[in-house]
Design an enzyme around this catalytic site. Sequence first.
Site, PDB file in Angstrom:
ATOM      1  CD  GLU A  64      33.575  34.238 117.525  1.00  0.00           C
ATOM      2  OE1 GLU A  64      32.814  33.348 116.994  1.00  0.00           O
ATOM      3  OE2 GLU A  64      34.099  34.618 118.627  1.00  0.00           O
ATOM      4  CG  ASP A 235      33.425  28.631 121.216  1.00  0.00           C
ATOM      5  OD1 ASP A 235      34.041  27.971 120.223  1.00  0.00           O
ATOM      6  OD2 ASP A 235      34.328  29.164 121.854  1.00  0.00           O
TER       7      ASP A 235
HETATM    8  P1  NAD Z   1      43.333  26.066 124.884  1.00  0.00           P
HETATM    9  O1  NAD Z   1      43.801  25.670 123.511  1.00  0.00           O
HETATM   10  O2  NAD Z   1      44.528  26.597 126.039  1.00  0.00           O
HETATM   11  O3  NAD Z   1      43.071  24.558 125.805  1.00  0.00           O
HETATM   12  C1  NAD Z   1      42.460  23.557 125.094  1.00  0.00           C
HETATM   13  C2  NAD Z   1      42.640  21.985 125.688  1.00  0.00           C
HETATM   14  O4  NAD Z   1      41.968  21.048 125.154  1.00  0.00           O
HETATM   15  C3  NAD Z   1      44.356  21.733 125.208  1.00  0.00           C
HETATM   16  O5  NAD Z   1      44.797  21.459 126.214  1.00  0.00           O
HETATM   17  C4  NAD Z   1      43.917  20.502 124.160  1.00  0.00           C
HETATM   18  O6  NAD Z   1      45.080  19.681 124.409  1.00  0.00           O
HETATM   19  C5  NAD Z   1      42.919  20.039 124.967  1.00  0.00           C
HETATM   20  N1  NAD Z   1      41.951  18.869 123.884  1.00  0.00           N
HETATM   21  C6  NAD Z   1      41.906  18.914 122.581  1.00  0.00           C
HETATM   22  N2  NAD Z   1      41.342  18.110 122.158  1.00  0.00           N
HETATM   23  C7  NAD Z   1      41.125  17.238 123.153  1.00  0.00           C
HETATM   24  C8  NAD Z   1      40.064  16.028 123.462  1.00  0.00           C
HETATM   25  N3  NAD Z   1      39.579  15.532 122.564  1.00  0.00           N
HETATM   26  N4  NAD Z   1      40.242  15.699 124.852  1.00  0.00           N
HETATM   27  C9  NAD Z   1      40.763  16.227 125.827  1.00  0.00           C
HETATM   28  N5  NAD Z   1      41.365  17.272 125.635  1.00  0.00           N
HETATM   29  C10 NAD Z   1      41.536  17.862 124.515  1.00  0.00           C
HETATM   30  O7  NAD Z   1      42.041  26.521 124.673  1.00  0.00           O
HETATM   31  P2  NAD Z   1      41.185  27.279 125.919  1.00  0.00           P
HETATM   32  O8  NAD Z   1      41.662  28.767 125.921  1.00  0.00           O
HETATM   33  O9  NAD Z   1      41.383  26.677 127.400  1.00  0.00           O
HETATM   34  O10 NAD Z   1      39.676  27.284 125.445  1.00  0.00           O
HETATM   35  C11 NAD Z   1      39.068  26.008 125.332  1.00  0.00           C
HETATM   36  C12 NAD Z   1      37.813  26.153 124.550  1.00  0.00           C
HETATM   37  O11 NAD Z   1      36.935  26.956 125.132  1.00  0.00           O
HETATM   38  C13 NAD Z   1      38.364  26.962 123.119  1.00  0.00           C
HETATM   39  O12 NAD Z   1      37.501  26.105 122.079  1.00  0.00           O
HETATM   40  C14 NAD Z   1      37.521  28.007 123.309  1.00  0.00           C
HETATM   41  O13 NAD Z   1      37.175  28.593 121.974  1.00  0.00           O
HETATM   42  C15 NAD Z   1      36.428  27.970 123.980  1.00  0.00           C
HETATM   43  N6  NAD Z   1      35.834  29.137 124.833  1.00  0.00           N
HETATM   44  C16 NAD Z   1      34.563  29.210 124.912  1.00  0.00           C
HETATM   45  C17 NAD Z   1      34.183  30.312 125.753  1.00  0.00           C
HETATM   46  C18 NAD Z   1      32.493  30.192 126.218  1.00  0.00           C
HETATM   47  O14 NAD Z   1      32.216  31.411 126.754  1.00  0.00           O
HETATM   48  N7  NAD Z   1      32.040  29.350 125.835  1.00  0.00           N
HETATM   49  C19 NAD Z   1      34.813  31.289 126.551  1.00  0.00           C
HETATM   50  C20 NAD Z   1      36.445  31.217 126.257  1.00  0.00           C
HETATM   51  C21 NAD Z   1      36.706  29.995 125.425  1.00  0.00           C
END
Ligand code: NAD
Length: 348
Positions: A64, A235
């Site tokens: 993005e 997101d």
């Molecule tokens: P990451 O992959 O490092 O961590 C995600 C974690 O979620 C993993 O440890 C995984 O095991 C866990 N997980 C997956 N399914 C699960 C479930 N059903 N129950 C419990 N845990 C579960 O990712 P990250 O960098 O920490 O990012 C997390 C999310 O946040 C991503 O989807 C990313 O796109 C989003 N994000 C959003 C914003 C925002 O501004 N809203 C900003 C950054 C990242």
Amino acid sequence: MLTPSDKAYVPFVSVDNMMGLISHIGIEKALVELAAEVEADFKRWPLFDKTPRVASHSDVGVIELMPTSDGDMYGFKYVNGHPKNTKEGLQTVTAFGLLADVQSGYPVLLSEMTMLTAMRTAATSALVGKYLAPKGATTMAMIGNGAQSEFQCMAFKAVCGIDTVRLYDIDPAATAKAVRNLTGKGLTVVACKTAQEAIAGAQIITTCTADKASATILTDNMVGAGVHINAIGGDCPGKTELHGDILKRSDIFVEYPEQTRVEGEIQQLDADHPVTELWEVMTGAATGRTSESQITLFDSVGFAIEDFSALRYVLKNIEGTAFFEQLDMLADPDDPRDLFGMLERSKG
Ligand code: NAD
């Protein structure tokens, strides 16, 4: 000493330097200051050029671009989201971004934004928590213990004053990692075996999971009256975390509706379902939490203005430090029209 305002060069903040800068400022102070920057920019929201981010989807993830301008500065972030990446030893989210001077169009900062995105997302979540979480909240459930999670916990401590985090992840190794990282940081850290256990007694529930498909991290019966939900992970189109019934019981707060309706939890609702824009809560034009029993939901997707605020914060804070390098990324011929001659002369 380098100066970021040397016109011929563009200051570049590497991952190493970003980490150095954050440690130099102190992570909690940086999160509090970043939250204040984001708040100040949300309060002048109408001034900004705004557009939903430009997304390029593939079977495995999304890439993005997120641009905005306040008329003086222009900024954009490049960011990806690839939930399968961690299995390959890569980050789910990586990013870099740029600030430019609107008058000349010249870039004034290029920066890594993988660290900075985690910081700005956490600072924004906690800022929103300051407006919407129940008064005196002390405990946050943190569901999803990946890359963003400790930043979220530290921001809610620094900005909202929480003292306890209850952690859950489907992967116990992720929870163990978060426990290790958060130990000794002034928080009571509780590792939980289920999401249900994590939210017990929590006034704030943060969901921050990564999956390519729609998941149901929280079901309706798990969410009691009066909580604030900070939903970070949903997101993208087809990527949500909350059961639709929770949304119908909640008052929903968003960054930029045009983007959130496509990417956020509310993609599950009718296109005219009422939502409140956060900038209006911050200026006082709209109300935030109005009762103790209300469920407030920040349907966070991440908006360009937050990245702009974060980049400007970095630019301000590298001045007079060694936390950047000068990049030779602007051609600078003595005669601005003699670009070709500059190339010729470079042959030596
Ligand atoms: P990451 O992959 O490092 O961590 C995600 C974690 O979620 C993993 O440890 C995984 O095991 C866990 N997980 C997956 N399914 C699960 C479930 N059903 N129950 C419990 N845990 C579960 O990712 P990250 O960098 O920490 O990012 C997390 C999310 O946040 C991503 O989807 C990313 O796109 C989003 N994000 C959003 C914003 C925002 O501004 N809203 C900003 C950054 C990242």
